[in-house]
Design an enzyme around this catalytic site. Structure first.
Site, PDB file in Angstrom:
ATOM      1  N   ASP A 110      18.900 -63.522  55.224  1.00  0.00           N
ATOM      2  CA  ASP A 110      18.023 -64.688  55.170  1.00  0.00           C
ATOM      3  C   ASP A 110      18.622 -65.918  55.863  1.00  0.00           C
ATOM      4  O   ASP A 110      18.211 -67.041  55.578  1.00  0.00           O
ATOM      5  CB  ASP A 110      17.688 -65.034  53.714  1.00  0.00           C
ATOM      6  CG  ASP A 110      18.932 -65.228  52.858  1.00  0.00           C
ATOM      7  OD1 ASP A 110      20.056 -65.043  53.368  1.00  0.00           O
ATOM      8  OD2 ASP A 110      18.768 -65.571  51.679  1.00  0.00           O
ATOM      9  N   LYS A 161      30.940 -75.417  43.561  1.00  0.00           N
ATOM     10  CA  LYS A 161      30.216 -76.625  43.979  1.00  0.00           C
ATOM     11  C   LYS A 161      30.943 -77.868  43.463  1.00  0.00           C
ATOM     12  O   LYS A 161      31.227 -77.953  42.271  1.00  0.00           O
ATOM     13  CB  LYS A 161      28.815 -76.624  43.370  1.00  0.00           C
ATOM     14  CG  LYS A 161      27.866 -75.679  44.039  1.00  0.00           C
ATOM     15  CD  LYS A 161      26.514 -75.739  43.369  1.00  0.00           C
ATOM     16  CE  LYS A 161      25.671 -74.577  43.840  1.00  0.00           C
ATOM     17  NZ  LYS A 161      24.465 -74.400  43.055  1.00  0.00           N
ATOM     18  N   ASP A 222      19.601 -71.642  55.870  1.00  0.00           N
ATOM     19  CA  ASP A 222      19.356 -70.588  54.888  1.00  0.00           C
ATOM     20  C   ASP A 222      17.859 -70.649  54.555  1.00  0.00           C
ATOM     21  O   ASP A 222      17.380 -71.674  54.061  1.00  0.00           O
ATOM     22  CB  ASP A 222      20.232 -70.898  53.659  1.00  0.00           C
ATOM     23  CG  ASP A 222      19.967 -69.967  52.496  1.00  0.00           C
ATOM     24  OD1 ASP A 222      18.945 -69.251  52.515  1.00  0.00           O
ATOM     25  OD2 ASP A 222      20.787 -69.967  51.567  1.00  0.00           O
TER      26      ASP A 222
HETATM   27  P1  GTP Z   1      16.842 -65.628  45.479  1.00  0.00           P
HETATM   28  O1  GTP Z   1      16.410 -64.686  44.377  1.00  0.00           O
HETATM   29  O2  GTP Z   1      15.737 -66.562  45.881  1.00  0.00           O
HETATM   30  O3  GTP Z   1      18.131 -66.341  45.203  1.00  0.00           O
HETATM   31  O4  GTP Z   1      17.093 -64.768  46.836  1.00  0.00           O
HETATM   32  P2  GTP Z   1      17.975 -63.451  47.083  1.00  0.00           P
HETATM   33  O5  GTP Z   1      17.618 -62.431  46.077  1.00  0.00           O
HETATM   34  O6  GTP Z   1      17.786 -63.065  48.512  1.00  0.00           O
HETATM   35  O7  GTP Z   1      19.470 -63.909  46.810  1.00  0.00           O
HETATM   36  P3  GTP Z   1      20.461 -64.639  47.805  1.00  0.00           P
HETATM   37  O8  GTP Z   1      19.710 -65.598  48.680  1.00  0.00           O
HETATM   38  O9  GTP Z   1      21.587 -65.195  47.026  1.00  0.00           O
HETATM   39  O10 GTP Z   1      21.023 -63.418  48.655  1.00  0.00           O
HETATM   40  C1  GTP Z   1      21.698 -63.573  49.880  1.00  0.00           C
HETATM   41  C2  GTP Z   1      21.520 -62.297  50.686  1.00  0.00           C
HETATM   42  O11 GTP Z   1      22.104 -61.198  49.991  1.00  0.00           O
HETATM   43  C3  GTP Z   1      20.065 -61.944  50.910  1.00  0.00           C
HETATM   44  O12 GTP Z   1      19.958 -61.433  52.197  1.00  0.00           O
HETATM   45  C4  GTP Z   1      19.780 -60.869  49.857  1.00  0.00           C
HETATM   46  O13 GTP Z   1      18.805 -59.933  50.291  1.00  0.00           O
HETATM   47  C5  GTP Z   1      21.127 -60.200  49.721  1.00  0.00           C
HETATM   48  N1  GTP Z   1      21.385 -59.715  48.371  1.00  0.00           N
HETATM   49  C6  GTP Z   1      21.540 -60.452  47.240  1.00  0.00           C
HETATM   50  N2  GTP Z   1      21.811 -59.662  46.197  1.00  0.00           N
HETATM   51  C7  GTP Z   1      21.833 -58.397  46.664  1.00  0.00           C
HETATM   52  C8  GTP Z   1      22.049 -57.117  46.056  1.00  0.00           C
HETATM   53  O14 GTP Z   1      22.296 -56.980  44.857  1.00  0.00           O
HETATM   54  N3  GTP Z   1      21.986 -56.020  46.871  1.00  0.00           N
HETATM   55  C9  GTP Z   1      21.731 -56.120  48.204  1.00  0.00           C
HETATM   56  N4  GTP Z   1      21.664 -55.009  48.925  1.00  0.00           N
HETATM   57  N5  GTP Z   1      21.512 -57.300  48.809  1.00  0.00           N
HETATM   58  C10 GTP Z   1      21.569 -58.422  48.038  1.00  0.00           C
END
Ligand code: GTP
Length: 365
Positions: A110, A161, A222
């Protein structure tokens, strides 16, 4: 062959309801799913094999790439339960084909970034690093974990943070893009949820590991929140951010099958999806209008996302709003900032306003 992992298993809760049915990396940004922009960037950097670390709505990634015919091998590492960023990297590592010393590129699914991935890889090799993190500088570091480095770019610590001005010891933050030595990635525990930011990186630094920062001033955003998401899309269209999939800078990206009335104004890097119908005197400014959306005469859509198959009635105004798919917003509504409308919801004409209404009250008293 250069290999990469993209982390795409998150639920994308901050982008709901857009992510109710579609994982965040598959949402449409500037005319293509976001992950396709990332794939194009990886291919430009010489990547020949990519592993998607999936979990949430995992099968949709295979659907998206079933007919992908370009010169790139794609593998899928599916987590039955999300393993967190570290666990996901470890799990995806099973499908890599390189040796223990080979560098592996890892991208969050993302992050829209202008960083030069070849430079990042070259710096990693030159320093014989175990891990190299792309770092970006932010104006206000209080919302982020901080990553101070020494004069040679070596990471000193990973800080939570900051709460006070004194704790803002640097403006460098983790930009969500890394190079791992394969053997380091293989050493992450594979049997439980692990956060790379909170566990893997701090432990590596604590044991004196060769962890380096690659700090650049490139474009970086982001896309995890609705406003960042629309701004990222607009930046790609206006040319502030670059993707191999987006043409020359433009004021708007209008799908050839969309019908836009000549009196409508589509501004600020807005995107209009396939078969959308935009009526007379409409203004769409820095917004995303999905496929098969209809927008009535005189409506105004600013910094908002209207997901596919929804209808916005005449003269309605949306500012920083998110409208789920198949929703119907009647005429003369005024949706306030931060409002999220669920998929399929119906708002009657004059149902929601933030200012006094000049139109007659529709109720018989
Ligand atoms: P929010 O629920 O809105 O915080 O978004 P998110 O679920 O994408 O979490 P976040 O933005 O913290 O994740 C950063 C990146 O890591 C994103 O590209 C997510 O798809 C990926 N990501 C987060 N947690 C996992 C996980 O448990 N497994 C995998 N495969 N990818 C993850």
């Amino acid at each position: 062959m250069q290999e990469a992992i993209i982390l795409v298993g998150g639920k994308g809760t901050r982008l709901r309801p857009l992510t109710n049915h579609t994982p965040k990396p598959l949402l449409n940004v500037a005319g293509s799913s976001f992950i396709r922009h990332q794939i194009a960037k990886l291919m430009d950097a010489g990547v020949g094999h990519v592993v998607f670390a999936t979990s949430y709505l995992a099968t949709l990634f295979e659907d998206e790439f079933r007919d992908f015919s370009q010169d790139l091998d794609i593998s899928y590492a599916v987590e039955d339960v999300p393993l967190g960023t570290g666990g996901a990297i470890r799990n995806a590592g099973r499908l890599l084909r390189g040796g223990p010393d080979d560098p592996v590129l890892i991208l969050n699914g993302d992050i829209l970034s202008g960083v030069d991935l070849r430079d990042l890889l070259a710096g990693h090799r030159e320093r014989d690093a175990e891990v190299t993190l792309h770092l970006t500088r932010v104006a206000d570091p209080r919302a982020f974990g901080l990553v101070p480095t020494d004069d040679h770019g070596r990471v000193l610590s990973f800080l939570e943070k900051p709460k006070t001005a004194e704790e803002c010891v640097t403006d460098q933050i983790n930009a969500g893009c890394y190079v791992f030595r394969r053997s380091v990635l293989d050493a992450i525990p594979g049997d439980r949820e692990v956060s790379v930011e909170q566990e893997t990186f701090p432990r590596l630094v604590a044991r004196g590991g060769r962890v380096y920062g690659h700090t650049t001033a490139d474009y970086w955003r982001d896309l995890g929140t609705p406003l960042a998401f629309v701004h990222g899309s607009a930046d790609l269209i206006t040319g502030l951010a670059r993707s191999p999939l987006v043409g020359p800078p433009a004021e708007a990206l209008i799908h050839p099958t969309a019908q836009v009335d000549p009196t409508a104004r589509i501004l600020g890097g807005s995107a209009i999806g396939a078969h959308a119908v935009v009526g007379p005197d409409v203004v769409v400014d820095r917004a995303i209008v999905g496929a098969h959306v209809t927008i009535g005469a005189g409506a105004r859509i600013e910094e908002s996302v209207v997901d596919h198959d929804s209808t916005i009635g005449a003269r309605s105004v949306l500012r920083e709003a998110v409208v789920g798919c198949h929703a119907e917003v009647g005429a003369d509504n005024e949706l306030p900032a931060q409002l999220r409308l669920a998929c399929g919801i119906r708002i009657p004409a004059q149902g929601v306003r933030v200012s006094g209404t000049a139109v007659a009250c529709p109720t018989v008293h």
